[in-house]
Design an enzyme around this catalytic site. Structure first.
Site, short mmCIF file in Angstrom:
data_model
loop_
_atom_site.label_atom_id
_atom_site.label_comp_id
_atom_site.label_asym_id
_atom_site.label_seq_id
_atom_site.Cartn_x
_atom_site.Cartn_y
_atom_site.Cartn_z
N ASN A 7 4.07 1.91 0.01
CA ASN A 7 2.77 2.22 -0.57
C ASN A 7 2.05 0.89 -0.78
O ASN A 7 2.49 0.06 -1.57
CB ASN A 7 2.93 2.97 -1.89
CG ASN A 7 1.59 3.29 -2.54
OD1 ASN A 7 0.68 2.49 -2.59
ND2 ASN A 7 1.49 4.50 -3.08
N ASN A 9 -1.08 0.33 -1.90
CA ASN A 9 -2.10 0.25 -2.95
C ASN A 9 -3.32 -0.52 -2.44
O ASN A 9 -3.85 -1.40 -3.11
CB ASN A 9 -1.53 -0.39 -4.21
CG ASN A 9 -2.42 -0.17 -5.43
OD1 ASN A 9 -3.32 0.67 -5.40
ND2 ASN A 9 -2.18 -0.92 -6.48
N GLU A 35 -1.31 5.12 0.72
CA GLU A 35 -2.39 4.63 -0.14
C GLU A 35 -3.11 3.44 0.52
O GLU A 35 -3.22 2.36 -0.07
CB GLU A 35 -1.87 4.27 -1.55
CG GLU A 35 -2.94 4.44 -2.59
CD GLU A 35 -2.44 4.32 -4.02
OE1 GLU A 35 -3.28 4.41 -4.93
OE2 GLU A 35 -1.21 4.15 -4.25
N TYR A 108 2.34 10.84 1.32
CA TYR A 108 1.91 10.33 0.01
C TYR A 108 1.71 11.52 -0.92
O TYR A 108 0.68 12.18 -0.88
CB TYR A 108 0.62 9.51 0.14
CG TYR A 108 0.11 8.96 -1.17
CD1 TYR A 108 0.97 8.52 -2.17
CD2 TYR A 108 -1.26 8.86 -1.41
CE1 TYR A 108 0.50 8.01 -3.36
CE2 TYR A 108 -1.75 8.34 -2.59
CZ TYR A 108 -0.87 7.92 -3.57
OH TYR A 108 -1.35 7.41 -4.76
N ASP A 148 5.84 7.72 -0.49
CA ASP A 148 5.78 7.72 -1.94
C ASP A 148 5.78 9.17 -2.41
O ASP A 148 4.79 9.88 -2.28
CB ASP A 148 4.49 6.99 -2.38
CG ASP A 148 4.32 6.97 -3.89
OD1 ASP A 148 5.18 7.52 -4.61
OD2 ASP A 148 3.31 6.40 -4.35
N ASN A 150 6.43 10.06 -5.55
CA ASN A 150 5.99 10.09 -6.95
C ASN A 150 6.91 10.91 -7.85
O ASN A 150 6.46 11.54 -8.82
CB ASN A 150 4.54 10.59 -7.06
CG ASN A 150 3.54 9.44 -7.07
OD1 ASN A 150 3.71 8.49 -7.81
ND2 ASN A 150 2.53 9.52 -6.23
N ASP A 245 1.98 -2.86 -5.95
CA ASP A 245 2.83 -2.52 -7.10
C ASP A 245 4.08 -1.76 -6.66
O ASP A 245 4.94 -1.45 -7.50
CB ASP A 245 2.05 -1.73 -8.15
CG ASP A 245 1.32 -0.52 -7.59
OD1 ASP A 245 1.23 -0.38 -6.35
OD2 ASP A 245 0.80 0.28 -8.39
N HIS A 246 4.19 -1.46 -5.36
CA HIS A 246 5.40 -0.89 -4.78
C HIS A 246 6.11 -1.95 -3.94
O HIS A 246 5.53 -2.99 -3.63
CB HIS A 246 5.05 0.29 -3.87
CG HIS A 246 4.51 1.48 -4.58
ND1 HIS A 246 5.20 2.67 -4.70
CD2 HIS A 246 3.32 1.69 -5.19
CE1 HIS A 246 4.46 3.55 -5.37
NE2 HIS A 246 3.31 2.98 -5.67
#
Length: 255
Positions: A7, A9, A35, A108, A148, A150, A245-246
């Site tokens: 991911n 971001n 993302e 995602y 991802d 989640n 952030d991943h």
């Protein structure tokens, strides 16, 4: 075969942090990205079409939001952009490529952390997605779903599990859904086939000192057909550099 999922971001932000320089050194056969947060007209630069790869993008209709991508060394026999559900496809969450008897999907899944409406949409997707995966299993192809998700499946998959039982991403309903996926429908968490270690995380909050203290979650997976379980050779999470952030999940398969 080496497959990487990450991911980003934001693909443009990740590019500025050196993602494509790093990728060029990885000898990956397939790369699944989530993302991307970019529209097709923002991805015309050669940087976003790495040399040696066939590159496919599925952007969200909303600018600067969601979107997935898939890069492959070999030209796919077929590419499916979207899953065929309008509410999902306008957000750019599913991209599928087929290579002979192998299917690879960049996924995602929704986050429900922003409120009840988004959690409800996440549950709606989950309710539809499990039968979809069961249908795929019945076809004469092995499947790898990278992305991802989640959801942190088990307490080993996040640092502060006791404090997150009521939070999206570790809700009992979400974990029960993962239980069913990974025990009853013919799929396996590829990472855990060869890496049983604790404190293996793929996402860290930008709040506080989460990254520095390794207070993370493992929410990025390779979910594979059980038929591929014996082909998993190595699995690792790359944390030497940060592109978002991943963190990238890198798995080698004997396929």
């Amino acid at each position: 075969m080496r497959i990487i999922t990450l991911n980003l971001n934001g693909i443009r932000a990740a590019a500025k942090k050196g993602f494509f320089d790093w990728l060029a050194l990885q000898q990956a056969d397939i790369v699944c990205l989530q993302e991307i947060k970019a529209q097709p007209e923002q991805l015309t630069d050669s940087l976003f079409h790495p040399q040696g790869y066939y590159c496919y993008y599925h952007a969200a209709e909303k600018k600067g939001y969601s979107g997935v991508a898939l890069y492959a060394r070999r030209r796919p026999d077929a590419v499916q952009t979207g899953i065929g559900w309008a509410d999902i496809d306008i957000e750019g969450r599913y991209l599928e490529a087929r290579f002979g008897d192998l299917r690879v999907i960049s996924l995602y899944m929704h986050s429900g952390s922003s409120g009840e409406a988004r959690q409800a949409l996440k549950f709606s997707f989950m309710a539809r997605f499990l039968p979809h995966l069961e249908t795929l299993r019945q076809e004469n192809q092995s499947t790898i779903i990278c992305g991802d998700w989640n959801i942190a499946h088990k307490p080993i998959d996040l640092k502060n599990w006791k404090g997150n039982i009521k939070n999206s991403g570790f809700l009992p309903e979400e974990r029960a859904w993962m239980d069913k996926l990974l025990t009853e429908t013919g799929y396996t968490d590829a990472f855990r086939v060869v890496n049983p270690d604790a404190e293996q995380y793929t996402w860290w909050s930008n709040r506080g000192q989460a990254w520095a203290k390794n207070v993370g979650w493992r929410i990025d997976y390779h979910v594979i057909s059980d038929s591929l379980k014996n082909s998993v050779q190595t699995a690792k999470i790359y944390t030497e550099q940060r592109f978002s952030d991943h963190a990238p999940v890198i798995i080698d398969y004997s396929i």
